[in-house]
Each structure stands twice: as C-alpha cells, then as structure tokens.
Scaffold this active site. Sequence first.
Site, PDB file in Angstrom:
ATOM      1  N   ASP A  11       7.985  -8.355   1.457  1.00 59.40           N
ATOM      2  CA  ASP A  11       7.743  -7.024   0.894  1.00 59.40           C
ATOM      3  C   ASP A  11       8.608  -5.960   1.562  1.00 59.40           C
ATOM      4  OD1 ASP A  11       4.169  -7.162   0.135  1.00 59.40           O
ATOM      5  OD2 ASP A  11       5.873  -8.358  -0.528  1.00 59.40           O
ATOM      6  N   LYS A  15      -5.357   1.438   0.034  1.00 62.96           N
ATOM      7  CA  LYS A  15      -4.498   0.850  -0.988  1.00 62.96           C
ATOM      8  C   LYS A  15      -4.605  -0.661  -0.854  1.00 62.96           C
ATOM      9  CE  LYS A  15      -0.021   1.116  -3.190  1.00 62.96           C
ATOM     10  NZ  LYS A  15       0.272  -0.307  -3.343  1.00 62.96           N
ATOM     11  N   GLU A  66      -8.379  -3.241  -8.575  1.00 69.52           N
ATOM     12  CA  GLU A  66      -7.467  -4.182  -7.951  1.00 69.52           C
ATOM     13  C   GLU A  66      -8.205  -5.479  -7.644  1.00 69.52           C
ATOM     14  OE1 GLU A  66      -4.425  -3.053  -7.689  1.00 69.52           O
ATOM     15  OE2 GLU A  66      -3.370  -4.158  -6.116  1.00 69.52           O
ATOM     16  N   TYR A  69     -10.879   1.607  -8.848  1.00 66.99           N
ATOM     17  CA  TYR A  69     -10.361   2.882  -8.349  1.00 66.99           C
ATOM     18  C   TYR A  69     -10.010   3.903  -9.430  1.00 66.99           C
ATOM     19  CZ  TYR A  69      -6.001   0.285  -9.142  1.00 66.99           C
ATOM     20  OH  TYR A  69      -5.000  -0.475  -9.685  1.00 66.99           O
ATOM     21  N   CYS A  89       7.089 -36.068  27.054  1.00 69.80           N
ATOM     22  CA  CYS A  89       6.460 -34.777  27.325  1.00 69.80           C
ATOM     23  C   CYS A  89       7.484 -33.835  27.983  1.00 69.80           C
ATOM     24  CB  CYS A  89       5.249 -34.972  28.228  1.00 69.80           C
ATOM     25  SG  CYS A  89       4.554 -33.414  28.820  1.00 69.80           S
TER      26      CYS A  89
HETATM   27  S1  IVH Z   1      -4.105   4.310  -8.491  1.00 73.09           S
HETATM   28  C1  IVH Z   1      -2.196   6.281 -11.927  1.00 73.09           C
HETATM   29  N1  IVH Z   1      -5.480   3.502  -6.377  1.00 73.09           N
HETATM   30  O1  IVH Z   1      -1.094   0.061  -6.209  1.00 73.09           O
HETATM   31  C2  IVH Z   1      -2.450   5.708 -10.583  1.00 73.09           C
HETATM   32  N2  IVH Z   1      -3.710   2.100  -7.149  1.00 73.09           N
HETATM   33  O2  IVH Z   1       1.672   0.919  -6.240  1.00 73.09           O
HETATM   34  C3  IVH Z   1      -2.417   4.247 -10.588  1.00 73.09           C
HETATM   35  N3  IVH Z   1      -3.434   0.035  -5.873  1.00 73.09           N
HETATM   36  O3  IVH Z   1      -0.566  -0.568  -9.614  1.00 73.09           O
HETATM   37  C4  IVH Z   1      -2.801   3.539  -9.385  1.00 73.09           C
HETATM   38  N4  IVH Z   1      -5.080   0.363  -4.466  1.00 73.09           N
HETATM   39  O4  IVH Z   1      -2.166  -2.091  -8.308  1.00 73.09           O
HETATM   40  C5  IVH Z   1      -4.464   3.220  -7.224  1.00 73.09           C
HETATM   41  N5  IVH Z   1      -6.807   2.889  -4.563  1.00 73.09           N
HETATM   42  C6  IVH Z   1      -5.791   2.611  -5.393  1.00 73.09           C
HETATM   43  C7  IVH Z   1      -5.034   1.441  -5.293  1.00 73.09           C
HETATM   44  C8  IVH Z   1      -3.981   1.215  -6.190  1.00 73.09           C
HETATM   45  C9  IVH Z   1      -4.115  -0.467  -4.834  1.00 73.09           C
HETATM   46  C10 IVH Z   1      -2.273  -0.641  -6.502  1.00 73.09           C
HETATM   47  C11 IVH Z   1      -2.338  -0.740  -7.988  1.00 73.09           C
HETATM   48  C12 IVH Z   1      -1.129   0.022  -8.494  1.00 73.09           C
HETATM   49  C13 IVH Z   1      -0.225  -0.052  -7.307  1.00 73.09           C
HETATM   50  C14 IVH Z   1       0.786   1.068  -7.302  1.00 73.09           C
END
Ligand code: IVH
Length: 456
Positions: free
Chosen positions: A37, A119, A177, A225, A408
């Site tokens: 990543d 996140k 998620e 979320y 060893c």
């Molecule tokens: S909000 C319009 N909240 O992160 C806003 N995304 O990099 C859309 N993700 O596609 C996303 N935790 O898969 C949001 N608390 C969170 C999140 C979250 C993980 C992921 C999700 C999104 C990606 C974007």
Amino acid sequence: MLKVDNMEIKKKIEALCHEINNYDYHYYTLDSPLVSDAEYDKLFAELKRLEEKYGYIIPTSPTQRVGAAPLKAFTQVQHEVPMLSLDNAFADKDIDAFDQRIRERLGTQAAIEYCCEPKLDGLAVSLRYEKGLLAQAATRGDGATGEDVTENIKTIKMIPLILRGPHVPRVLEVRGEVYMPLQGFKKLNAQGEKIFANPRNAAAGSLRQLDSRVTALRPLEIFCYGVGVVEGIKLPENQCDILQWLSTLGLRVSPLIKVVHGAEGCLKYYQTILAKRDSLSFEIDGVVYKVNSMAEQQKLGFITRAPRWAIAHKFPAAEAHTVIESVEFQVGRTGALTPVARLKPVRVGGVTVSNATLHNMDEIKRKDIHIGDTVIVRRAGDVIPEVVGVVTARRSHDAKRIVLPRHCPVCRSHVEHIEGEAVARCTGELFCPAQRKEAIKHFASRRAMDIEGLGD
Ligand code: IVH
C-alpha cells in the site's frame, strides 16, 4: 493549465499511469497485489503532483476514475447515489489546510464541528433495505457500478436481515466497510493454500466469492459509516446523529466515533486513535474527518473523486517493501531452529524494522522466500514483524535459496528434520550453549523457579 512540450515528462506521467493501472488491475480485479500500500500511495501521490504541476492528464489516468471495473460474473448494480472515495492527507499541515478551505467556502471563522471516525481497512458496500428488509447488497466497484453480493452479505451474521425499531424508512441504503478481523485473518492464512497479503485482500477475496458457502466460512465483519438513497423519513441533521440513528436500527457502528471542533480537535483525535491502533482487533489505516452538519456538507459538495467535506488522515503504513539481506537460524530452548530474516532496515507502522521471523522451513517454501528478494513486511496488531510475501516481479537472477543448515550454527551438532514436521532441531541438547542458556533462563523464569536477580 500549463503546456508540456517536454516529452520526457509526458512519458513519465504515462508510465506512472500505466504502472498504477496495472497495480489497480492486480489489486482490484484479481485481489492479488503486486506492491505494498505504501508503495502504491507514493506512486499515486507522485502522479497527482506531476499532473497538477504540468496540467497533463491522460484519459486513462487512475486519478480520473473512482475505482476499477467489476468482474463480469456477478450481476451489476447501478448505484443511484454514487459511492465516492476520500482524499488522503498524511501530515498535520494538510489537515490545517483542509479546515482552512472549509471555513473559507462556508464563509466563517468559527470552529467547524467534525465527526471523526476510524478509517477501516476493508471494502465498501451498500446495503439496500426496503421496508426494513435487506433487499440488495452491492460492492462499491468503480463507484458508479458495483457487483450484487446479496447472498454473500447475508452470510455475515452481524448484518441484520431486517431492521429493528418501529420507524423504518421505506428505502434505506446503508454504506459501510466490510473487513476481516486480524485474528481471523491470521487463522485463515495459516490454514489455506492461498496466502492473502493483508486483511483487506482477505475480506475482498471472501466477499467476492461466487460461492457464498465459501464466504460463510470466512470471518467477516462490518462497520457502517453513512447512507445513500433514503426515502420516507427525515434524516437527522448531522453525520454523528445519523450514525447514532443507524445503530438504533440494529446496524453496527464504530464505538470510536467522536465529535470535535476545528483542526486542533481532529489532530487530537488522530493521536488518540493512533495510540489505540495496535490494541484493536481489526486493522485501521487512518481516521476520517467529516463536516458534521449535513447542511454544510451540502453547501460544500463534491469534486471528481471525493467530497469536499471529508478527508482521510492516514497512519504510517503497516506494510513496506524491503530486501532480505541474509537469513540466520536461531536455536531455542528445545533445540528448534528458527529462521530469522535480516532485512535492509525499513520504517513500518512508525518503527524501524530490521529483523523478521520466517517461522520455519515450510513457511519459507510456502511463501517461496529467497535471500535477496524484495519482500512485503508487515507489523500490525502486534509487535512481531512478519514477511507476508515476495514481490516476485523484482526477484533478481542471483537470489539465493534458503537452506536448512546440517549442523547447529552454535554447537555444530547434527540438525534433525523429521519428515512431516515443521520444525528442525539441533540434537546437541544441553551440550549446545544456546539450548543450555535458554534452559537456564526458562528454569529461573517467573513461571518456573522465579529466581529473583537471575536474568538474561
Ligand atoms: S466515507 C463520501 N468513512 O475508505 C465518503 N469511508 O478511501 C465516502 N472507509 O471507499 C467514504 N472507513 O471504503 C468513509 N469511516 C469511513 C471509512 C471509509 C473506511 C473507506 C471506504 C471508502 C474509502 C475511501
């Protein structure tokens, strides 16, 4: 827009696009990443910087799309409300700038209220409830079109098939998620023939199974979320209350969500969650700040790929690339030989890593690890760093096979490797200084004789 006549720069941008598109294909479509990543984020950021600097953006640039095309085998689902992405920030000053932009757009100097969320590192899904019943579940796909994974989603026990409470909306699309907890991920990797590089790929590979009976055996979880289409109900007026409302409907919402004020509040939240990161049972790759007021969100709107009212503040990557410089064998108390990789030092999850256990010869064979290989190193959820896989595309011709020593490395006694057993052992017993030392340490330890003052 600047003009670029510089062929070299054009070529560089096109090459980056090509490279990232190729990684996207492997990552999104094949669920089998070629790079870590951290490496990907770096390339993406570099491409974005060059595109912005030179105003040269080709139609196939990965910055111009939300995700990758879905596989053909699932039925496609059009998202009525698109499932967007988030802009990434890595430094505190990016958050100050984000907050500044928002205050400017909203024409206020007052502190903005933000809803802060972890996140999660899984895959986004949209769950459509009609009259309270789970009617359809779709993956995000490219943001506009996803795959119908209803049968698979139904196997996740923490996702309600029917919403709770007396006031369910006519239509409710819940966004969340799906992820795989760390323990389940480790167990899956230990038992399966296929090795997943990280919990996110394991979750994606598990959810995008054509056979939902396979999905049912995988430990998947969800945190919700947000919402998509909503009909027949008036939504609460801010993000945090919407999440609270979702939880009353029986949907799982993270307990780590918090409302704060201003960039300062966001950064404090970041530190709090970062400190908790290693003790969580699932992987997070950062936190998300969202303008709490829905009215303000509406005013701010969206740009191509992401909303203006939210940003992801990423943590130091839990994975990194490095090179195996050598492999040494350590001798334990019972004579077991453990191969340890000496790595070119690399920063992972905020610390420098220079050693990683390779467990045993079977693991080395299974992961096809050679000396000189470029490998993906991870440290997440716990402190012991692990080599999760080899970047075979980068293997050089002089990469060396790892061979179990016949004697060893400490006492030169014969090493015994019984057919069918994972561990090889030094046969020197207490003649071997390494075994002797470990045996004495064990004897004196707290759980044995508990000899005070006798330590390492
Ligand atoms: S909000 C319009 N909240 O992160 C806003 N995304 O990099 C859309 N993700 O596609 C996303 N935790 O898969 C949001 N608390 C969170 C999140 C979250 C993980 C992921 C999700 C999104 C990606 C974007």
